[in-house]
Scaffold this active site. Sequence first.
Site, PDB file in Angstrom:
ATOM      1  N   ARG A  75     -86.316 -41.913   5.612  1.00 33.96           N
ATOM      2  CA  ARG A  75     -85.069 -42.146   5.511  1.00 33.96           C
ATOM      3  C   ARG A  75     -83.602 -41.845   6.280  1.00 33.96           C
ATOM      4  NH1 ARG A  75     -81.623 -43.158   2.711  1.00 33.96           N
ATOM      5  NH2 ARG A  75     -81.596 -42.370   0.858  1.00 33.96           N
ATOM      6  N   LYS A 218     -83.462 -50.656   3.294  1.00 36.90           N
ATOM      7  CA  LYS A 218     -81.907 -50.533   2.391  1.00 36.90           C
ATOM      8  C   LYS A 218     -81.044 -50.636   3.643  1.00 36.90           C
ATOM      9  CE  LYS A 218     -83.350 -47.922  -0.700  1.00 36.90           C
ATOM     10  NZ  LYS A 218     -83.368 -49.290  -2.145  1.00 36.90           N
ATOM     11  N   HIS A 237     -77.933 -50.455  -7.843  1.00 35.98           N
ATOM     12  CA  HIS A 237     -79.732 -50.001  -7.345  1.00 35.98           C
ATOM     13  C   HIS A 237     -80.453 -50.441  -8.796  1.00 35.98           C
ATOM     14  CE1 HIS A 237     -81.277 -46.331  -5.459  1.00 35.98           C
ATOM     15  NE2 HIS A 237     -82.455 -47.756  -5.417  1.00 35.98           N
ATOM     16  N   SER A 255     -84.114 -41.220  -8.101  1.00 31.84           N
ATOM     17  CA  SER A 255     -85.884 -40.687  -8.048  1.00 31.84           C
ATOM     18  C   SER A 255     -86.529 -39.947  -9.709  1.00 31.84           C
ATOM     19  CB  SER A 255     -86.208 -40.376  -6.624  1.00 31.84           C
ATOM     20  OG  SER A 255     -87.558 -39.207  -7.123  1.00 31.84           O
ATOM     21  N   LYS A 259     -87.331 -45.347 -13.930  1.00 32.28           N
ATOM     22  CA  LYS A 259     -86.983 -46.559 -13.833  1.00 32.28           C
ATOM     23  C   LYS A 259     -88.369 -47.251 -13.693  1.00 32.28           C
ATOM     24  CE  LYS A 259     -84.958 -47.551  -9.613  1.00 32.28           C
ATOM     25  NZ  LYS A 259     -84.329 -47.659  -8.721  1.00 32.28           N
ATOM     26  N   THR A 260     -89.186 -46.791 -12.786  1.00 33.44           N
ATOM     27  CA  THR A 260     -89.910 -48.097 -13.153  1.00 33.44           C
ATOM     28  C   THR A 260     -90.830 -47.939 -13.480  1.00 33.44           C
ATOM     29  OG1 THR A 260     -89.820 -47.123  -9.902  1.00 33.44           O
ATOM     30  CG2 THR A 260     -91.606 -48.455 -10.924  1.00 33.44           C
ATOM     31  N   ASP A 274     -85.722 -52.885  -7.875  1.00 35.12           N
ATOM     32  CA  ASP A 274     -84.901 -51.623  -7.405  1.00 35.12           C
ATOM     33  C   ASP A 274     -82.756 -52.424  -7.176  1.00 35.12           C
ATOM     34  OD1 ASP A 274     -84.345 -49.268  -6.272  1.00 35.12           O
ATOM     35  OD2 ASP A 274     -85.280 -50.160  -3.598  1.00 35.12           O
ATOM     36  N   ARG A 339     -96.352 -44.467   0.146  1.00 38.44           N
ATOM     37  CA  ARG A 339     -95.379 -46.293  -0.614  1.00 38.44           C
ATOM     38  C   ARG A 339     -95.841 -46.698  -0.386  1.00 38.44           C
ATOM     39  NH1 ARG A 339     -90.239 -45.762  -2.537  1.00 38.44           N
ATOM     40  NH2 ARG A 339     -88.723 -44.797  -1.993  1.00 38.44           N
TER      41      ARG A 339
END
Length: 560
Positions: A75, A218, A237, A255, A259-260, A274, A339
């Site tokens: 981004r 996003k 988020h 990041s 979390k994942t 997410d 990704r």
Amino acid sequence: MRFFNFGESLNQKTLRGKMKETAPNLLTPYGIHCQTILRNASPAILYEEALLYETDSAVSDTGALIVSSSEKTGRSPKDKRIVTTPEFIDDIWWGDVNIGIDEDTFLIVRERAIDYLNICDRLYITDGFAGWDPKYRIKVRVVASRPYHALFMHNMLIRPDDEQLEEFGKPDYVIFNAGKFPANPHTKYMTSRTSVDLSFARGEFVILGTEYAGEMKKGVFTIMNYIMPKKGILSMHSSANVGKKGDVSLFFGLSGTGKTTLSADPNRSLIGDDEHCWTDDGIFNIEGGCYAKCIDLSEEKEPDIFHAIRYGTVLENVVFDSQSRRVDYTDSSVTENTRASYPIEYIENSLVPCLGGHPDNILFLTCDAFGVLPPVSRLTSEQAMYHFISGYTAKVAGTEVGVTEPEATFSACFGAAFMVWHPSKYAELLAERIKQHGTTVWLVNTGWSGGGFETGQRMSLKYSRAIVDAILDGSLQNAPTLKDPVFGLEMITECPAVPNEVLQPKLTWSDPDAYDRAANRLAAMFVENFKKFEKNIPAYIAAAGPVVLQDQNTRISETV
């Protein structure tokens, strides 16, 4: 290994005969008059289009579509602008995250995008929903020149059935993705050839100068982060899962915090990875898919993601073998931000529709590279608001010679880049829901133990999983605690399958004085970061933060 395009070998005339085209007048209201428009084309057709018309496209050995986002592989937050329309101007948290642009400049940028889309031979429309709860979902239309972008948003939006598509009507928001065409850097407010601009008044989002698909994802999240809180709904988020008894948990974290990894649980169903909203009825996922990082991906470490990379998945910027089409997930020569985008149902234990009840537990995940935060603490409502607004984690220092110190990172609400209102708006909504539904909030440190990055070790994943399991099965609700003297946290001192000494970070350090200095230093960073919120935050929230020892103030101020 390299990118490889084999579209030239396909019979273009035959493929064109298979495609179902959309009446061009669908885009006439926007001033777009392209003659060949494909609306909500199937993944199979979008594969064919990509292989025919996109360079550097291929099919992986598992059936995923491999694409390149060209120069931009992430981004461009400094190039994002929001139109300063009078009826919205007082709502928005203006500053480094939300940068203003006037209406006239937005129209110039929009016209440049429309002009580009009008010279394209083929355009792709993706109509879909954001939000699984029909009461709150919005209709989103994406107009793009690349089939890769259409397939990406086919995955990331909630896919309408034939009847819903027929009755779709006028969308609430339109994304004009003209990312292959640059912005004019001499235009007012432009700082580069990339421009990502949002008008709430017009319900339009314009992209120039970047082909990175994550800008669209996003962008939708940013829109939801404005309109949901305006309705009294908390947008978040976070990832979310649900147990077999219907108990819901939310995981917040930047990041690298896990979390994942930690929200993926074979004994629980994934609601989303997410973006979520919390209403009076419970939570819902905003998205119809997942957008997972792939760097160093392996079947052993991330089996759910690994097996989701199949037909229909978009693989961005990965390197692969041109003969076997096998992807090398360890190769970061294009970017470390490789990704995969895939529909959420590609995760075996996902819950569809992606809706859940009110959360029983909320986990704030942080990776503390200073090695001073406890592995697990139970937070008061005031501490929950403080740490939610702070959004702390730490990044390991770079590889430059002589650099050994970690870098503290604070991202308000664990997603400042996408928050539109002042963080206090989201924090107040969170506090209301925590109180109303009796939700327990935990701070879980997945970072370093026994010292900081340079002397300690990363917290064992086995221990982090044991802590999360104990939270979710209720084992820690009545566990003994000890108050941390600097951060005021209610440290859990006993947890199944975790040694007691690990749960009290100071006990893992060989030099207790060094621990005190490190803790005091991090506390000073928290206090300094929170100063920018104090004008809008009640004093009792600021008081829930750490206390800096006075006799070390001079030395700490120098390091901060």
